[in-house]
Enzyme design. Structure first.
Site, PDB file in Angstrom:
ATOM      1  N   LEU A  55       0.848  -1.204   0.000  1.00  0.00           N
ATOM      2  CA  LEU A  55       0.000   0.000   0.000  1.00  0.00           C
ATOM      3  C   LEU A  55       0.879   1.248   0.000  1.00  0.00           C
ATOM      4  CD1 LEU A  55      -2.856   1.220   0.435  1.00  0.00           C
ATOM      5  CD2 LEU A  55      -2.507   0.915   2.900  1.00  0.00           C
ATOM      6  N   LEU A  57       1.519   4.698   1.010  1.00  0.00           N
ATOM      7  CA  LEU A  57       1.037   5.655   2.015  1.00  0.00           C
ATOM      8  C   LEU A  57       1.490   7.074   1.697  1.00  0.00           C
ATOM      9  CD1 LEU A  57       1.522   3.553   5.284  1.00  0.00           C
ATOM     10  CD2 LEU A  57      -0.605   4.017   4.040  1.00  0.00           C
ATOM     11  N   LYS A  58       2.203   7.228   0.598  1.00  0.00           N
ATOM     12  CA  LYS A  58       2.573   8.570   0.170  1.00  0.00           C
ATOM     13  C   LYS A  58       1.414   9.203  -0.609  1.00  0.00           C
ATOM     14  CE  LYS A  58       6.949   8.951   1.373  1.00  0.00           C
ATOM     15  NZ  LYS A  58       7.210   9.446   2.739  1.00  0.00           N
ATOM     16  N   GLY A 121      19.039   5.375  14.326  1.00  0.00           N
ATOM     17  CA  GLY A 121      19.859   4.591  15.241  1.00  0.00           C
ATOM     18  C   GLY A 121      19.590   3.122  15.077  1.00  0.00           C
ATOM     19  N   HIS A 122      20.457   2.340  15.713  1.00  0.00           N
ATOM     20  CA  HIS A 122      20.282   0.893  15.707  1.00  0.00           C
ATOM     21  C   HIS A 122      20.533   0.343  17.103  1.00  0.00           C
ATOM     22  CE1 HIS A 122      19.394   0.127  11.531  1.00  0.00           C
ATOM     23  NE2 HIS A 122      20.309   1.005  11.183  1.00  0.00           N
ATOM     24  N   ASP A 123      20.375  -0.946  17.238  1.00  0.00           N
ATOM     25  CA  ASP A 123      20.448  -1.606  18.543  1.00  0.00           C
ATOM     26  C   ASP A 123      21.608  -1.085  19.374  1.00  0.00           C
ATOM     27  OD1 ASP A 123      21.963  -4.019  20.034  1.00  0.00           O
ATOM     28  OD2 ASP A 123      19.808  -4.327  20.204  1.00  0.00           O
ATOM     29  N   ILE A 124      22.798  -1.056  18.802  1.00  0.00           N
ATOM     30  CA  ILE A 124      23.998  -0.713  19.589  1.00  0.00           C
ATOM     31  C   ILE A 124      23.903   0.703  20.180  1.00  0.00           C
ATOM     32  CG2 ILE A 124      25.313   0.152  17.595  1.00  0.00           C
ATOM     33  CD1 ILE A 124      27.795  -1.286  18.858  1.00  0.00           C
ATOM     34  N   ASP A 152      17.026  -4.308  20.358  1.00  0.00           N
ATOM     35  CA  ASP A 152      16.071  -4.628  19.275  1.00  0.00           C
ATOM     36  C   ASP A 152      14.999  -5.591  19.750  1.00  0.00           C
ATOM     37  OD1 ASP A 152      17.866  -4.721  16.075  1.00  0.00           O
ATOM     38  OD2 ASP A 152      17.159  -3.096  17.349  1.00  0.00           O
TER      39      ASP A 152
END
Ligand SMILES: C[C@H](CCC[C@@H](C)[C@H]1CC[C@H]2[C@@H]3[C@H](O)C[C@@H]4C[C@H](O)CC[C@]4(C)[C@H]3C[C@H](O)[C@]12C)C(=O)SCCNC(=O)CCNC(=O)[C@H](O)C(C)(C)COP(=O)(O)OP(=O)(O)OC[C@H]1O[C@@H](n2cnc3c(N)ncnc32)[C@H](O)[C@@H]1OP(=O)(O)O
Length: 382
Positions: A55, A57-58, A121-124, A152
């Site tokens: 879908l 969504l824009k 960002g990420h987990d770390i 995460d």
């Protein structure tokens, strides 16, 4: 199953939200993952039991379709940074106005407020901000993140699933939905509450990597065996430690006291030397059935065949031959029933889901020809 009949709309994210959606699907929820159109590629490897709707969504018409799905759903799970849903006209105010019973789960790294709220960002990064990363890593080495497990998954996807179940339970009394602000920094820190709550016990008052539970103690560590595998040792209590010494065929009288911290390096050298004399299978035969707290370090493939795991069915192979852990915990009367069939293709269920949610055939065809949706059910029949 415990979540039978709960309808979830999961917006396609990277790892934490897909894990949250998989947990809900494993325990019976009907999870629809909303994917992007235009040839998007899914990174969702935790998609079992989900259906996929592609879908756009824009496009305002895509937003209208999404709103119709949410009006008839119990949970919406969004994995984007702060403000993205509002920008699409799909913020909590937009959706809760049309469905006051909706549980609007927002799974982000830094939460919906604060100076980092809009930062990638990420987990770390989240683990670092939680304080826990400062405690992880062997002495004289730099801190390291244990895979992307803690922020995460433990503090992210699982904590968000917990929040959703709490909100569903509360709604059964109040009849009202609410917003869940699931920050992975806070989720990870909450999982690690023990680290703060146990400081008074003196468990962490030495430098990183020199404490009992952070690889400092020789009786709480891993050791290489003669066949290049490893054994995990967790013999903390004196009575279990004595069984470790016995299994290693060592004489306690020849060793320094277990809690003599200054002698831990020497004790570790002794254990390292002894463990290197036998194979992992030989050590398992020695320690299985004892309280020495010694277990083999199993690979992702070896877990399936270990007798203990086999007896419980702790892991299973799906129809694709892929090994997976079974959902936890096991509920006696309404256990999870993880789907064993393949993951959905992007857009595989667009047509069937829209029909299920009341869209007429002509409407679906219009949305399809306008590129608002994509239908890939044909791909599934190949
Ligand atoms: C450590 C983990 C990361 C693990 C992820 C890995 C599983 C995978 C990540 C990359 C993969 C590799 C890569 O793709 C390259 C190879 C490709 C190959 O084909 C396969 C192998 C690869 C090596 C491949 C392998 C793996 O799949 C990967 C390694 C984590 O820490 S994950 C946790 C991340 N953090 C969060 O989730 C916190 C909240 N989210 C965010 O902070 C942001 O979403 C994030 C993650 C920083 C991304 O920011 P981004 O700018 O990309 O997006 P957002 O700002 O959130 O905005 C979303 C935009 O999307 C639009 N949108 C959403 N839905 C739709 C729709 N249906 N239609 C149209 N548009 C849509 C939305 O409007 C936003 O648009 P704007 O940006 O214009 O506002």
């Amino acid at each position: 199953m415990a979540l039978a009949g709960v309808r979830v709309i999961e917006l396609a994210g990277l790892a934490p939200a897909p894990f949250c959606g998989m947990i809900l699907a494993d325990f019976g929820a009907r999870v629809i993952r909303v994917d992007r159109t235009k040839g998007a590629m899914t990174v969702d490897t935790q998609a079992r039991g989900k259906r996929s709707v592609a879908l756009n969504l824009k496009n305002p018409k895509g937003v209208a379709v999404f709103k119709r799905l949410c009006v008839q759903s119990d949970v919406v799970l969004e994995p984007y940074r702060k403000g993205v849903m509002e920008k699409m006209g799909l913020g909590p105010e937009d959706l809760l106005k049309e469905n006051p019973r909706l549980i609007y789960a927002r799974l982000t790294g830094y939460g919906q407020s604060g100076s980092y709220a809009k930062a990638a960002g990420h987990d770390i990064n989240y683990l670092a901000m939680s304080g826990l990363l400062s405690m992880l890593g062997r002495s004289s080495e730099k801190p390291y993140a244990p895979l992307n497990l803690v922020a995460d998954f433990a503090g992210g996807g699982l904590m968000c699933a917990f929040g959703i179940v709490l909100a569903l339970l509360e709604r059964s009394r109040s009849g009202q939905g609410q917003i869940i602000d699931a920050s992975m920094v806070e989720g990870a820190a909450y999982v690690g509450s023990f680290m703060w709550k146990s400081r008074s016990l003196g468990l962490w008052n030495r430098p990183r990597g020199e404490n009992m539970l952070d690889s400092g103690a020789p009786f709480y560590d891993t050791y290489c065996t003669s066949d290049g595998k490893y054994m995990a040792v967790g013999a903390i209590e004196p009575q279990f430690y004595q069984q470790l010494i016995k299994g290693l065929a060592l004489d306690d009288a020849d060793l320094p006291a277990q809690m003599s911290v200054s002698d831990w390096p020497q004790l570790r050298q002794t254990f390292t030397r002894v463990f290197a004399t036998k194979t992992q299978a030989e050590w398992s035969r020695i320690f299985d059935g004892t309280d020495a707290c010694v277990t083999p370090v199993l690979s992702l493939d070896e877990v399936l065949s270990h007798p203990h795991n086999q007896a419980r069915g702790s892991f299973f192979k799906d129809s694709q031959g892929e090994i997976s852990p079974r959902p936890a915990p096991v509920l006696s009367r309404s256990p999870a029933e993880p789907c064993h069939s393949r993951d959905p293709f992007i857009g595989e269920h667009t047509r069937s889901v829209l029909k299920e949610y009341g869209f007429e055939q002509a409407q679906i065809e219009q949305l399809l020809s306008a590129g608002i949706i994509e239908c890939n059910e044909a791909k599934a029949r190949l």
